[in-house]
Design an enzyme around this catalytic site. Sequence first.
Site, PDB file in Angstrom:
ATOM      1  N   ARG A 180      -3.794  -2.965   5.192  1.00  0.00           N
ATOM      2  CA  ARG A 180      -2.430  -2.494   4.998  1.00  0.00           C
ATOM      3  C   ARG A 180      -2.396  -0.971   5.029  1.00  0.00           C
ATOM      4  O   ARG A 180      -3.207  -0.309   4.368  1.00  0.00           O
ATOM      5  CB  ARG A 180      -1.970  -3.021   3.637  1.00  0.00           C
ATOM      6  CG  ARG A 180      -0.566  -2.759   3.282  1.00  0.00           C
ATOM      7  CD  ARG A 180      -0.234  -3.450   1.968  1.00  0.00           C
ATOM      8  NE  ARG A 180      -0.601  -2.629   0.824  1.00  0.00           N
ATOM      9  CZ  ARG A 180      -0.019  -2.696  -0.372  1.00  0.00           C
ATOM     10  NH1 ARG A 180       0.939  -3.589  -0.601  1.00  0.00           N
ATOM     11  NH2 ARG A 180      -0.389  -1.924  -1.356  1.00  0.00           N
ATOM     12  N   PHE A 222       6.143 -10.655  -4.251  1.00  0.00           N
ATOM     13  CA  PHE A 222       4.970 -10.207  -4.988  1.00  0.00           C
ATOM     14  C   PHE A 222       4.695 -11.213  -6.112  1.00  0.00           C
ATOM     15  O   PHE A 222       5.621 -11.609  -6.827  1.00  0.00           O
ATOM     16  CB  PHE A 222       5.221  -8.807  -5.557  1.00  0.00           C
ATOM     17  CG  PHE A 222       3.985  -8.191  -6.163  1.00  0.00           C
ATOM     18  CD1 PHE A 222       2.910  -7.845  -5.356  1.00  0.00           C
ATOM     19  CD2 PHE A 222       3.892  -7.972  -7.516  1.00  0.00           C
ATOM     20  CE1 PHE A 222       1.756  -7.289  -5.907  1.00  0.00           C
ATOM     21  CE2 PHE A 222       2.748  -7.412  -8.076  1.00  0.00           C
ATOM     22  CZ  PHE A 222       1.674  -7.071  -7.273  1.00  0.00           C
ATOM     23  N   ASP A 263      14.304  -6.941  -5.413  1.00  0.00           N
ATOM     24  CA  ASP A 263      13.153  -6.150  -5.827  1.00  0.00           C
ATOM     25  C   ASP A 263      12.907  -5.103  -4.743  1.00  0.00           C
ATOM     26  O   ASP A 263      12.610  -5.447  -3.593  1.00  0.00           O
ATOM     27  CB  ASP A 263      11.938  -7.065  -6.030  1.00  0.00           C
ATOM     28  CG  ASP A 263      10.694  -6.283  -6.463  1.00  0.00           C
ATOM     29  OD1 ASP A 263      10.619  -5.067  -6.214  1.00  0.00           O
ATOM     30  OD2 ASP A 263       9.788  -6.912  -7.022  1.00  0.00           O
TER      31      ASP A 263
END
Lengths: 397, 397
Positions: B356, B113, B184
Amino acid sequence: MTDFAATKAMFHLPGGVIYLDGNSLGPLPLAAPARVGAMMQQEWGDMLITAWNKAGWMDQPRRLGDRIGRLIGAEPGSVVLGDTLSIKVYQALASALEMRPDRPVILSDSGNFPSDLYMAEGLIRSLGRGHELRVVAPEDLADAVDDSVAALLVTEVDYRTGRRHDLADLTARTHRAGALAIWDLAHSAGALPVAVAEEGADFAVGCTYKYLNSGPGGPAFIYVAPRHADHVRPALSGWLGHEAPFAFDPAYRPAPGVERMRVGTPPILQLAALEAALDIWDGVDMDALRRASLALTDRFIAGVEAACPALTLVTPRDHAQRGSQVSFRHPDGYAIMQALIARGLIGDFRAPDILRFGFTPLYIDAGDVDRAVAVLAEVMEQRLWDRLEYRERRRVT
Amino acid sequence: MTDFAATKAMFHLPGGVIYLDGNSLGPLPLAAPARVGAMMQQEWGDMLITAWNKAGWMDQPRRLGDRIGRLIGAEPGSVVLGDTLSIKVYQALASALEMRPDRPVILSDSGNFPSDLYMAEGLIRSLGRGHELRVVAPEDLADAVDDSVAALLVTEVDYRTGRRHDLADLTARTHRAGALAIWDLAHSAGALPVAVAEEGADFAVGCTYKYLNSGPGGPAFIYVAPRHADHVRPALSGWLGHEAPFAFDPAYRPAPGVERMRVGTPPILQLAALEAALDIWDGVDMDALRRASLALTDRFIAGVEAACPALTLVTPRDHAQRGSQVSFRHPDGYAIMQALIARGLIGDFRAPDILRFGFTPLYIDAGDVDRAVAVLAEVMEQRLWDRLEYRERRRVT
């Protein structure tokens, strides 16, 4: 003219309690639960992800920043909300050190809130470039600004004593020395008039859960002077401080202006509570607030000094040097505060020996002051604190 | 056996909507508004400042941290809540670099990200010691760990493609190279089984507003392996990470264990909502969740591939390499997503061309998948996206 009886009616103030701790956590605005509830049901619940745009969540940190900006004398568009005060202190300090690369010193004073000093210490240790955190006595701060100083980090009102710095003078001295001034307004925003633009603060930070009444853990704010805002390079370079967060660019490009100080996703529940709290502030004249605050603290000092000779005043008598709290010293301060709280007078204790009472004209009036003096007089006269139950050690917030 | 019909009944799911965006913002737990309301009225309102102790606010970040710990395979007492994910990434990275002072590289991949990369970039720039952020293609990550690497920063599930890394393998390679592994878990916590302790993560971070359903801007979490937790020296050394915050010690002394990663005052409204959300998780078996998730994503892939030949699958077919979302590619992805949303199918768009869809067994079932496929088929067959209203540019979250 501000009608403080009207603002008082906008808070939930439990019966039997005199609340002189709004300088630690402001009370509940009556409108806040419904506001938060509506946000949860109608925005989070019904709009789901689309609320980030449809309900304006994404712009909330800037929009509410402007409303706080009015209370601290900031230019429109120069204040943004997010994170905690400690994080905002770090951001301001890191930016300031980068703007003065040849200067090794962060200057602060021993009256500053410890977390400000801890954050400075942590930053210096991380940078590993030999910066120094120089901490002097509050009264020595004005003369300690020299050309080794990169940034002055000063909290206007001392969290223990209530002593107020002269920010205009300190900032002028700081600028003459070629340094930058960072103001911590934790005990100023909503407590007294502040003039960040007029007096030339380079950065200012503060929290919203004290005098601004946003509720426990409400977000902090940061002000960056417009003359710097497009040049500072954030150390905490999070995606919401990016010029185009939703482009998902692999490289960081800071947003224009103060929005580059945003980091991550803003806390929308807390912001909804803050919004309800700020509605109360909309009609408030800050000069009228200051007059009311000084009248309350004068009245409390006079009453306590007449009735409780064992308590020693810590807060300056000089109006110019006083914030919106009054502190007294007593070796049994901890136990005394427990006894007061048991009788419905809520102030707080700050180690080692300080009894602290906050005065917030939005919901505290002269009658509350007189009742508070009476409770304090009773506890002191009868040595009510001298009981085991009040002497027990427990963590105090 | 987990009863997902029962968990589905615990959410507010608006009529006429199929919500496949819980990987961005989880829906409202039905119990959350009353929980937050009670906290505001009975704790903030009636207890005022005393709620920090009386209502247990101060311990909330650790107590809820333990409940999240169960979902990610962490040892008790090794997870704490606070701040945003970007801040937690910064804390983990700063600690890791300090633990490997002679190594210059932070290794990550282009599927990470962007905010993780931005925070790394900002940290490196602040430190000014010539560290390098090395970003490789996701498939090259395993072979890129060498002895120049101080820390691997890896997001398990790619936010765009849904591709899942093999964390056990990457972590073993990282440790063999003498480096530290930071995970993460933004798209993992609550999405699939995670084993931070068993697989040896050094640090792990994640957010709570996606699969964990804590609401917009809910606090992030950080895990520090107990073998490190008493040694790391936090860069963001705030007062609530101090050994004794209320001693107001002028010098910083880190708290024992993971609590040193706390910084400032925790967001109590957001934590109350998180608590309500975690109640739903208490009975959930993570292996059952994973089986249900894979069944949903398999069903969606099969349905869409049969009905919508113009959409190209991006997410791996291999279960081991798949998170809990499915992504398709189409040059008109943005407009298609607008058309879907207008018909009540909420997924999201990620630039430049990705559609998505998140699958969350807690409240999405096979019937929802079939309805979603039908809506998508209708939009694609009739080219419904090819209207001006859906092609207009606007910011997408």
